[in-house]
Write a protein that holds these residues in place. Structure first.
Motif, PDB file in Angstrom:
ATOM      1  N   GLY A 115      30.910  16.025  46.604  1.00  0.00           N
ATOM      2  CA  GLY A 115      32.242  15.583  46.190  1.00  0.00           C
ATOM      3  C   GLY A 115      32.188  14.393  45.246  1.00  0.00           C
ATOM      4  O   GLY A 115      33.228  13.911  44.804  1.00  0.00           O
ATOM      5  N   ARG A 180      36.901  18.778  48.151  1.00  0.00           N
ATOM      6  CA  ARG A 180      36.345  19.423  49.330  1.00  0.00           C
ATOM      7  C   ARG A 180      37.061  18.960  50.595  1.00  0.00           C
ATOM      8  O   ARG A 180      37.041  19.657  51.603  1.00  0.00           O
ATOM      9  CB  ARG A 180      34.832  19.169  49.448  1.00  0.00           C
ATOM     10  CG  ARG A 180      34.431  17.728  49.392  1.00  0.00           C
ATOM     11  CD  ARG A 180      32.934  17.536  49.602  1.00  0.00           C
ATOM     12  NE  ARG A 180      32.580  17.602  51.006  1.00  0.00           N
ATOM     13  CZ  ARG A 180      31.412  17.996  51.466  1.00  0.00           C
ATOM     14  NH1 ARG A 180      30.464  18.360  50.636  1.00  0.00           N
ATOM     15  NH2 ARG A 180      31.159  18.021  52.747  1.00  0.00           N
ATOM     16  N   PRO A 183      40.969  21.434  50.913  1.00  0.00           N
ATOM     17  CA  PRO A 183      40.939  22.735  50.236  1.00  0.00           C
ATOM     18  C   PRO A 183      42.282  23.460  50.317  1.00  0.00           C
ATOM     19  O   PRO A 183      43.106  23.159  51.179  1.00  0.00           O
ATOM     20  CB  PRO A 183      39.863  23.508  51.018  1.00  0.00           C
ATOM     21  CG  PRO A 183      39.824  22.868  52.357  1.00  0.00           C
ATOM     22  CD  PRO A 183      40.201  21.424  52.166  1.00  0.00           C
ATOM     23  N   GLY A 224      34.578  25.574  44.714  1.00  0.00           N
ATOM     24  CA  GLY A 224      34.007  25.279  46.034  1.00  0.00           C
ATOM     25  C   GLY A 224      34.620  26.204  47.070  1.00  0.00           C
ATOM     26  O   GLY A 224      35.829  26.434  47.053  1.00  0.00           O
ATOM     27  N   TYR A 226      34.536  27.315  51.383  1.00  0.00           N
ATOM     28  CA  TYR A 226      34.043  27.119  52.752  1.00  0.00           C
ATOM     29  C   TYR A 226      33.675  28.486  53.307  1.00  0.00           C
ATOM     30  O   TYR A 226      34.562  29.313  53.552  1.00  0.00           O
ATOM     31  CB  TYR A 226      35.120  26.464  53.623  1.00  0.00           C
ATOM     32  CG  TYR A 226      35.168  24.969  53.448  1.00  0.00           C
ATOM     33  CD1 TYR A 226      34.430  24.128  54.269  1.00  0.00           C
ATOM     34  CD2 TYR A 226      35.920  24.400  52.430  1.00  0.00           C
ATOM     35  CE1 TYR A 226      34.453  22.748  54.097  1.00  0.00           C
ATOM     36  CE2 TYR A 226      35.944  23.018  52.255  1.00  0.00           C
ATOM     37  CZ  TYR A 226      35.209  22.207  53.088  1.00  0.00           C
ATOM     38  OH  TYR A 226      35.218  20.845  52.915  1.00  0.00           O
ATOM     39  N   PRO A 331      30.806  23.104  52.408  1.00  0.00           N
ATOM     40  CA  PRO A 331      31.213  24.071  51.379  1.00  0.00           C
ATOM     41  C   PRO A 331      30.078  24.286  50.377  1.00  0.00           C
ATOM     42  O   PRO A 331      29.140  23.489  50.329  1.00  0.00           O
ATOM     43  CB  PRO A 331      32.395  23.373  50.706  1.00  0.00           C
ATOM     44  CG  PRO A 331      32.156  21.913  50.925  1.00  0.00           C
ATOM     45  CD  PRO A 331      31.449  21.790  52.245  1.00  0.00           C
ATOM     46  N   GLN A 386      35.958  21.923  41.907  1.00  0.00           N
ATOM     47  CA  GLN A 386      35.227  20.675  41.667  1.00  0.00           C
ATOM     48  C   GLN A 386      35.225  20.470  40.152  1.00  0.00           C
ATOM     49  O   GLN A 386      34.591  21.231  39.417  1.00  0.00           O
ATOM     50  CB  GLN A 386      33.791  20.815  42.188  1.00  0.00           C
ATOM     51  CG  GLN A 386      32.907  19.606  41.958  1.00  0.00           C
ATOM     52  CD  GLN A 386      33.221  18.484  42.916  1.00  0.00           C
ATOM     53  OE1 GLN A 386      33.493  18.717  44.097  1.00  0.00           O
ATOM     54  NE2 GLN A 386      33.202  17.258  42.423  1.00  0.00           N
TER      55      GLN A 386
END
Ligand code: FAD
Ligand code: NAP
Length: 545
Positions: A115, A180, A183, A224, A226, A331, A386
C-alpha cells in the motif's frame, strides 16, 4: 486537594501560524508526541507546514520523510536496488538513521503491495503510524524478521499523543476501491486461457465488471484483489489440526477463517513459536530454531502452514491460538491490461497461474489459482486500484514509446496500446514481447496483429526463449535492433519495462546501457549516467514484480 497543572508541550508552531489558542495548544501537543522531542533537535514548523496539516487549509507540497523525522539524513538510498540481497542492503544502510535502515530492509521493488512505496512504508513504521511489519510481500519472512529487530529500537513510547481535550484531526476515510484498507466489490466476468494447447505455461486473460463499485483507474495502475484460499487446503489443515470445521472464531467458523481470513502460505515464525510452547524435547528445539529463522532440518523453505502442522504430528494447538499465530491473508496486485477509454466499467488482467510440486502435494498460488480455478462468473470479489506512482504514458501523446514486457509483462502494454488507439495518439509505439514458444505462448497475437494493421502498434519485436537450442530473450532482440532503438531514444522515446523484477528487469537495463554506449557513442560510464538520467526524468519506467 490541589492538582498541579499538566506540563505544557513546547511551542513548535510559529506565532504567525493562523490558529486559535485551543488549536495551537492541541497542535503543539500533537507534534510533541509525533516527533518525540526528548534529546532531538527540533525545527519549528513553518506556517506553510502548519497550514498543510489543518483541515480546510491550503496544503502545500510536503516531503513525508521530513515532516516528522528531522534527522539530517542525506536522502540517498544506495540500497534501493531489488537485486541486492538483504545482508548487502543492510550493510549499505549501516550508520544511517533507523527509518533509513527500515527502508533497506524492504525488498526495494516499490511494488505497492504493502500500500506504500518502500520509503513511505518505512517512514510510516518509523513514525508508528503503521504497526504491521509483515506487509512486504517480495521481502517475505526475511524482511519481516529484520523489521521486527529494527522495530525494537523504536522503543515503547506512543507515536502520537493527542491532547485530551483536543478535537482529533482525522483524514477522511478513503473512497472505497482506492486502497487495500478500503476495498470495493467487483464482479468476476470471465477467464480465457492465453496459451495454446501444448504450452508449459498457464496464463489467463481475466475480466471483471466494475459497474457500481465506484472503482476507476487509468492505464499503468494495478488492480488489487482479496483472494480466497483453496477450500481443499483449508480442509486438509482442519484434518491435520483435528479441529471441528464449525469451531467459532470471532463470529465466523474456523473453516471460513481458514478460507478467507488467514494466509496458508509460508508458515510464520509465530506458528513455530506456538509449537515451541506446546511441544517438548527435541521437537521444541526444532520449533524454536524455526521460529528464529534457522533451518534445523533443511526443509524450512518448504514449510507452508499445512506442512508445519504435519511436522509436529499429534500436537494439537488450540484453534484460536493457532489462527492468532497466522498472518492475515494479503491482497495481490495485477497490472491492469485494459484501458478505461475503451470501457470504464471493465478491467482486464493477465494472470499466470502459480502451481508447483513440493513432495507429494502441488502448491497453489492463492490469487492466481483463485482466478484460474475457483471463482465463477458473477462472483463478487473485494478489489481496489493501486495507483501507479511512476508508470504512466507520456503526457504528450506524440512522444514515442518503447515497451518491453515478456510473459505477463505484456499486461500494461496492452492497456497502453488500447489507450493510445482510443485517444488517437500520434506517437509511435514499439513493443518487445517474449515468451517460451511462438506456437503456444504468443499472448494477444490476434489483437496485436490488428493493432499493427491499424498502425497503432508501429513495431513488434518478438523473442522466443525455447524455440531454439539457444535462449533468446527480449534483451537479445533489443541488442539486434540497437541502432533503431537508439534512434527512437534520440527522438525522445520513453522506455517501459514490465515483468520479472529479479532477473529480466536488470538484464534489460544492462542491454539498454550497452545500446546507448554502442550507438550513442558513449563510454560505459556515460551510458550508465544516460540511463540513470532517463530514469530521473521519467523516461525509463518500470512495473516489475
Ligand atoms: C505491481 C504488481 C503487478 C503484478 N502484475 C502481475 C500480472 O500482471 N500478472 C501476474 O500473473 N502476476 C502479477 N503480479 C504478481 C502477483 O501479484 C502475484 O504475486 C502472483 O499472481 C502470485 O500470487 P499467488 O497468490 O497466486 O501466489 P502465492 O500464494 O503468493 O505464491 C507465490 C509464492 O510461491 C512461491 N513459488 C512460486 N513458484 C514457485 C516454485 N516454482 N517453486 C517454489 N516456490 C514457488 C514463491 O515464494 C512465490 O512468492 C504482480 C505483482 C505486483 C506487485
Ligand atoms: N510471485 C509469483 O509467484 C509469481 C507469479 C507469476 C509470475 N511471477 C513472476 O513474474 C514474472 C513473470 O512471469 P511470467 O509467467 O509472466 O513469465 P516469465 O517466467 O517471466 O517468462 C517470460 C519469458 O521471459 C523469459 N526470461 C526468463 N529469464 C529472463 C531474463 N533474465 N531476461 C529476459 N527474459 C527472461 C522466459 O524464458 P525462459 O523461461 O525460457 O527462461 C520467458 O520466455 C516471473 O518472474 C515470474 O516468476 C511470479
Amino acid at each position: 486537594m490541589n492538582f498541579a497543572p499538566p506540563p505544557q508541550p513546547p511551542a513548535l508552531l510559529p506565532e504567525s501560524a493562523p490558529f486559535t489558542p485551543e488549536q495551537r495548544a492541541w497542535l503543539n501537543g500533537f507534534f510533541a508526541g509525533l516527533i518525540s522531542l526528548e534529546g532531538s533537535a527540533v525545527t519549528p514548523l513553518s506556517p506553510a507546514e502548519s497550514a498543510a496539516l489543518m483541515p480546510g487549509a491550503s496544503a502545500g507540497p510536503q516531503d513525508p520523510a521530513q515532516d516528522a523525522v528531522n534527522d539530517g539524513d542525506d536522502g540517498e538510498a544506495p540500497w534501493h536496488d531489488q537485486t541486492l540481497p538483504l545482508a548487502e542492503r543492510m550493510k549499505l544502510a549501516e550508520g544511517r538513521p533507523l527509518r533509513r535502515r527500515l527502508m533497506a530492509a524492504m525488498a526495494q521493488q516499490d511494488c505497492g503491495q504493502c500500500g506504500y512505496n518502500c520509503q513511505d512504508y518505512s517512514d510510516a513504521v518509523a513514525r508508528k503510524t503503521e504497526e504491521r511489519l509483515n506487509l512486504c510481500v517480495p521481502g517475505g519472512k526475511e524482511t519481516a524478521r529484520m523489521l521486527k529487530t529494527l522495530h525494537a529500537e523504536l522503543g515503547a513510547q506512543p507515536a502520537v499523543v493527542a491532547g485530551a481535550a483536543a478535537p482529533a484531526i482525522k483524514a477522511p476515510p478513503p473512497q472505497a476501491g482506492r486502497s487495500r484498507d478500503n476495498p470495493a466489490v467487483a464482479t468476476f466476468l470471465s477467464r480465457t486461457r492465453l496459451n495454446k494447447p501444448g504450452s508449459a505455461k498457464e496464463t489467463w486473460h481475466v475480466e471483471l465488471d466494475l459497474e457500481g463499485s465506484g472503482i476507476d483507474y487509468v492505464v499503468g495502475d494495478s488492480f488489487g484483489i482479496y483472494p480466497a484460499n483453496d477450500p481443499g487446503l483449508a480442509d486438509a489443515v482442519l484434518a491435520a489440526l483435528a479441529a471441528p470445521a464449525d469451531f467459532p472464531i470471532g463470529g465466523r467458523t474456523l473453516r471460513e477463517v481458514l478460507i478467507g481470513g488467514v494466509s496458508l502460505g509460508p508458515a510464520p515464525d509465530m506458528l513455530f513459536q506456538l509449537y515451541s510452547y506446546i511441544t517438548g524435547g527435541a521437537r521444541r528445539h526444532v520449533a524454536r530454531a524455526l521460529a528464529s529463522g534457522e533451518n534445523p532440518d533443511g526443509d524450512a523453505d518448504t514449510l507452508d502452514v499445512l506442512a508445519a502442522i504435519e511436522k509436529f504430528p499429534g500436537t494439537r494447538p488450540d484453534p484460536e491460538a493457532f489462527i492468532e499465530a497466522l498472518d492475515p491473508l494479503q491482497p495481490r496486485l495485477f497490472s491492469i491490461a485494459s484501458s478505461p477509454k475503451i470501457d470504464p466499467r471493465r478491467v482486464a488482467l493477465t494472470i499466470d497461474a502459480v502451481r508447483y510440486p513440493v513432495g507429494k502435494r502441488t502448491r497453489l498460488g492463492v490469487a492466481s489459482t483463485f482466478f484460474a480455478d475457483r471463482i465463477t462468473p458473477g462472483a463478487k470479489v473485494r478489489a481496489y486500484v493501486q495507483r501507479a506512482q511512476h508508470f504512466a504514458l507520456p503526457a504528450d501523446p506524440s512522444v514515442p514509446i518503447i515497451m518491453i514486457g515478456p510473459g505477463t509483462g505484456i499486461a500494461p502494454f496492452r492497456a497502453f496500446l488500447y489507450e493510445r488507439m482510443a485517444t488517437k495518439a500520434p506517437g509511435r509505439n514499439w513493443l518487445f514481447f517474449g515468451h517460451q514458444h511462438s506456437a503456444h505462448d504468443f499472448f494477444y497475437e490476434d489483437e496485436l496483429a490488428g493493432m499493427k494493421a491499424a498502425r497503432v502498434l508501429t513495431r513488434l519485436t518478438l523473442a522466443w526463449s525455447r524455440d531454439s537450442a539457444e535462449k533468446i530473450y527480449v534483451q537479445d532482440r533489443m541488442r539486434d535492433v540497437g541502432r533503431d532503438l537508439w534512434a527512437w531514444l534520440a527522438d525522445g522515446a520513453h522506455v517501459y519495462v514490465c515483468g520479472d523484477a529479479k532477473r529480466m528487469a536488470k538484464d534489460v537495463e544492462a542491454a539498454l546501457i550497452e545500446i546507448v554506449a554502442a550507438f550513442g557513442l558513449r563510454s560505459t560510464n556515460d551510458a550508465i549516467t544516460f540511463v540513470a538520467e532517463l530514469k530521473k526524468n521519467g523516461r525509463y519506467q518500470q512495473d516489475v514484480y
